[in-house]
Design an enzyme around this catalytic site. Structure first.
Site, PDB file in Angstrom:
ATOM      1  CB  CYS A   9     -37.117  19.820  10.619  1.00  0.00           C
ATOM      2  SG  CYS A   9     -37.081  18.338  11.656  1.00  0.00           S
ATOM      3  NE  ARG A  15     -39.732  22.051  12.559  1.00  0.00           N
ATOM      4  CZ  ARG A  15     -38.861  23.028  12.368  1.00  0.00           C
ATOM      5  NH1 ARG A  15     -39.239  24.105  11.709  1.00  0.00           N
ATOM      6  NH2 ARG A  15     -37.630  22.930  12.821  1.00  0.00           N
ATOM      7  CG  ASP A 123     -38.894  24.238  16.342  1.00  0.00           C
ATOM      8  OD1 ASP A 123     -39.490  23.253  16.832  1.00  0.00           O
ATOM      9  OD2 ASP A 123     -37.712  24.509  16.578  1.00  0.00           O
TER      10      ASP A 123
HETATM   11  P1  4NP Z   1     -37.764  19.732  14.802  1.00  0.00           P
HETATM   12  O1  4NP Z   1     -37.943  20.400  16.236  1.00  0.00           O
HETATM   13  O2  4NP Z   1     -36.700  20.529  14.085  1.00  0.00           O
HETATM   14  O3  4NP Z   1     -39.109  19.924  14.170  1.00  0.00           O
HETATM   15  O4  4NP Z   1     -37.388  18.299  15.034  1.00  0.00           O
HETATM   16  C1  4NP Z   1     -36.864  20.565  17.116  1.00  0.00           C
HETATM   17  C2  4NP Z   1     -36.484  19.531  17.936  1.00  0.00           C
HETATM   18  C3  4NP Z   1     -35.440  19.704  18.824  1.00  0.00           C
HETATM   19  C4  4NP Z   1     -34.779  20.916  18.881  1.00  0.00           C
HETATM   20  C5  4NP Z   1     -35.158  21.940  18.055  1.00  0.00           C
HETATM   21  C6  4NP Z   1     -36.201  21.770  17.169  1.00  0.00           C
HETATM   22  N1  4NP Z   1     -33.727  21.098  19.811  1.00  0.00           N
HETATM   23  O5  4NP Z   1     -33.207  22.213  19.890  1.00  0.00           O
HETATM   24  O6  4NP Z   1     -33.331  20.148  20.506  1.00  0.00           O
END
Ligand code: 4NP
Length: 155
Positions: A9, A15, A123
């Site tokens: 991800c 995720r 997300d």
């Molecule tokens: P992930 O969610 O891709 O599901 O881990 C996110 C976690 C952090 C960020 C973006 C998406 N961020 O921009 O820090």
């Protein structure tokens, strides 16, 4: 040979670590031996445990994610894993563009293995707590579908 799977991800704190933990638990329950990890396309959270909201949502369903630590995808991953499973279409497009042309892995959208119309795992990072439960619902379906796929392949 043990099939290896890397979930990918953006941040590797919501995720993909959840998918890693869920698939690990469900594959063990079926007696299947898989090698499973997760990574992010971004490096903001390298070394961090999963988001506490995801840890809490997962523990309510019996999945412990607290031992996981975020890492960024590396070029060697494109050769080391059989499957790179992207959580959304942007993750998949990013993998296709950063991966070496002679990669040996299959880059797939995770939820394409689930029986449902939703192809992307949204997300949940900037949303409320119900977003994390929804993500887990999708991941649990995706994990069952993916394990069915592996079992069909090995027949
Ligand atoms: P992930 O969610 O891709 O599901 O881990 C996110 C976690 C952090 C960020 C973006 C998406 N961020 O921009 O820090």
């Amino acid at each position: 040979m043990t099939t290896s799977i890397l979930f990918v991800c953006l941040g590797n704190i919501c995720r993909s670590p959840a998918a890693e933990g869920v698939l690990r638990a469900k594959s063990r329950a079926r007696g299947m031996k898989l090698f499973i990890e997760s990574a992010g396309t971004g490096a903001w959270h390298v070394g961090d445990p999963p988001d506490v909201r995801m840890i809490k949502a997962a523990v309510q369903r019996g999945y412990d994610l607290s031992y996981l630590r975020a890492r960024k995808i590396e070029q060697s991953d494109f050769y080391a894993f059989d499957y790179l499973l992207a959580m959304d279409l942007t993750n998949q497009t990013d993998l296709l563009s950063i991966g070496p042309p002679d990669r040996t892995c299959d880059i797939r959208l995770f939820l394409d293995f689930a029986e449902g119309e939703t192809r992307e795992t949204p997300d949940p990072y900037s949303g409320g707590a119900d977003g994390f439960a929804h993500v887990l619902d999708l991941i649990e379906k995706g994990a069952e579908g993916f394990l069915d796929h592996l079992e069909d392949e090995s027949e």
